[in-house]
Write an enzyme that holds these catalytic residues in place. Structure first.
Site, short mmCIF file in Angstrom:
data_model
loop_
_atom_site.label_atom_id
_atom_site.label_comp_id
_atom_site.label_asym_id
_atom_site.label_seq_id
_atom_site.Cartn_x
_atom_site.Cartn_y
_atom_site.Cartn_z
N GLU A 284 17.18 48.51 0.59
CA GLU A 284 17.44 47.76 -0.64
C GLU A 284 17.05 46.31 -0.41
O GLU A 284 17.63 45.61 0.44
CB GLU A 284 18.92 47.87 -1.02
CG GLU A 284 19.23 47.36 -2.41
CD GLU A 284 18.62 48.20 -3.53
OE1 GLU A 284 18.58 47.69 -4.67
OE2 GLU A 284 18.20 49.35 -3.28
N GLU B 145 11.57 40.43 -7.09
CA GLU B 145 11.23 40.87 -5.74
C GLU B 145 9.88 41.57 -5.70
O GLU B 145 9.10 41.39 -4.76
CB GLU B 145 12.35 41.78 -5.21
CG GLU B 145 13.65 41.04 -5.01
CD GLU B 145 14.91 41.82 -5.37
OE1 GLU B 145 15.96 41.18 -5.58
OE2 GLU B 145 14.83 43.05 -5.48
N ASP C 1 22.43 47.35 -7.15
CA ASP C 1 22.96 48.23 -6.12
C ASP C 1 23.47 49.54 -6.73
O ASP C 1 23.25 50.62 -6.17
CB ASP C 1 24.08 47.52 -5.36
CG ASP C 1 23.62 46.22 -4.73
OD1 ASP C 1 22.61 46.25 -4.00
OD2 ASP C 1 24.22 45.18 -4.99
#
Length: 494
Positions: A290, A321, A475
């Site tokens: 992750e 990201e 998450d």
């Protein structure tokens, strides 16, 4: 036609007549006429159609995980109003400016404004321990501040622990407050327990919230900490050592981004040690990485090209990201400074394909292990997988989208009146040529396309109109996607 006109005229006369004997009647009539009646109910909204379709699409995989090991970043999150806290610190609004690391309250203010005006999430390391502790105390005492389980690993572990069939091992710096808040189903090795907690400050802002000349285009958060335990990934070797006894079916790794703020000399050495540790995980066990917000292109390149990415099986990441990953590796659309709104699906598809071709196993003869990328942004999610390695990905991407809606709204199920569809109804499989024109079908809300031997699954997100909490959504999305994913065993090469 004349009968309808006559009926309307008679109704008007009747209402006028009764108005003198009962002045309340017209209001009662209006209220009655405004009620939904069986003959006048409108068609279901797109949000209702998609939510209903998810219930059919989201099915459990044929083979499910039984034991999942998660590590290695864990902390206590202090969630507070970003603008409120900065005002309490006697900081004035001003111009935004990004900082790779934060050294002062002024750096904090500028970085917060920089990301708030873009509506983007970010995470930074605060170098001054004493100043950070003063800010942390002010945050904990701020009216309405809330304490939560924090750290990608702990948050993923918490989400996985909501599934009774899963046994979850969590390794990381677990202090007394965090241990108290963790789900009882989570196993924490004694070596992970420490006397004090690591605190991360989460500065949240709402869509449309304004500070000085800066207005947030959407709800999001800015995270910062002075966290050396997680910053140096001190629990990594202990995490890997615990796997022999725990014997997991799946390993989830996070926290690499925390090392970025520790300086090049430290992260270069620590990254080599991390790669050696991860390589010790037995080959039969898939490893999901992750990712999180980073700013050092050299560090990202080390993760991507030389070190970590080729030895993990799956990665999860968001739009910032993904674009930074391409910028660091001079990949597709690296010239973009930012997405400027909802990321273009074709551009996202181009970068995902590039990652799997350059750093993954899209070539069957490649020695890389990476075969799956779970991309998530506010309006939609994309799962890109190398053919033959994963199953049940329609359910997995839809489950990730569903949990994003539910968790952001703080509900147990979708309430169609509290969410809105923001995903594009039409898009392309690539930004360049050749490309396929695709469309979103609300009754079957997972769009599938292929590029070479990579398959893409796109699911729209029903975006919460008034999100209660944005921290940990990524998450939860990755965890949910993994729960519904099934890895296909590969025959060894002869």
């Amino acid at each position: 036609m004349w009968r309808k006109a006559a009926g309307a005229a008679l109704l008007a006369l009747a209402v006028g007549y009764f108005y003198h004997t009962n002045p309340e009647l017209p209001e009662q009539v209006i209220q009655y006429l405004s009620l939904p009646h069986p003959s006048t109910q409108s068609d279901p909204t797109l949000e209702q159609v998609i939510s209903t379709a998810w219930e059919t699409l989201i099915t459990a995989p044929a083979s499910q995980w039984g034991r999942v090991a998660v590590g290695v970043n864990a902390c206590v999150d202090v969630v507070v109003s970003g603008i409120g806290l900065l005002q309490a610190l006697a900081v004035d609004p001003g111009l935004g400016r990004d900082h790779e690391v934060l050294h002062s309250k002024e750096d904090l203010k500028e970085a917060f404004i920089h990301y708030m005006e873009r509506g983007s999430a970010a995470e930074r390391f605060f170098t001054d321990k004493e100043v950070f502790q003063r800010i942390a105390r002010a945050a904990a005492e701020y009216p309405g501040a809330q304490l939560y389980v924090g750290g990608n690993a702990a948050l993923i572990g918490q989400k996985l622990a909501t599934y009774p069939q899963l046994m979850v091992l969590l390794c990381g710096p677990v202090g007394p407050k965090l241990h108290e808040m963790l789900d009882e189903q989570i196993v924490v090795p004694p070596e992970s327990l420490q006397e004090t907690d690591e605190y991360h400050l989460i500065l949240e802002y709402k869509a449309g919230e304004q500070w000085g000349a800066t207005r947030a285009p959407q709800a999001n958060r800015f995270i910062f900490s002075h966290d050396v335990s997680n910053g140096e990934m001190r629990a990594l070797e202990m995490f890997v050592a615990s796997l022999d006894e725990f014997q997991p079916d799946l390993v989830v790794l996070s926290g690499l981004h925390m090392m970025e703020g520790q300086g090049r000399q430290m992260w270069e050495q620590r990254l080599k040690e991390a790669v050696a540790a991860i390589s010790d995980v037995r080959n039969a066990v898939p490893v999901h990485l992750e990712l999180a917000s980073m700013t050092d292109k050299d560090y990202m390149n080390s993760i991507m090209q030389e070190q970590v990415m080729p030895i993990v099986t799956s990665i999860g990441l968001n739009e910032q990201e993904l674009l930074f990953l391409s910028q660091a590796g001079t990949g597709p659309h690296a010239e973009l400074a930012s997405w400027g709104g909802i990321p273009d699906v074709g551009r996202v598809s181009d970068i995902l394909l590039w990652v799997l071709e350059q750093h993954g196993r899209s070539d069957p003869e490649s020695e890389a292990d990476l075969t799956r990328i779970h991309f998530h942004t506010l309006a939609y999610h994309v799962l890109a997988t190398v053919d033959g390695h994963w199953a049940n990905q329609v359910a997995a991407v839809a489950a990730g989208a569903r949990v994003a809606s539910i968790q952001a709204c703080g509900l147990q199920s979708i309430d169609a009146s509290k969410v809105v569809l923001r995903a594009p109804l039409e898009f392309h499989s690539s930004h360049g040529e050749p490309r396929e024109k695709l469309s979103l079908n609300p009754t079957e809300p997972v769009t599938v396309w292929h590029r070479g031997n990579v398959t893409f699954h796109l699911a729209p997100v029903l975006v919460c109109k008034q999100p209660l909490r944005t921290v940990g959504l990524g998450d939860a999305i990755s965890a949910e996607g993994l729960v519904y994913s099934e890895i296909r065993p590969q025959l060894p090469f002869l």
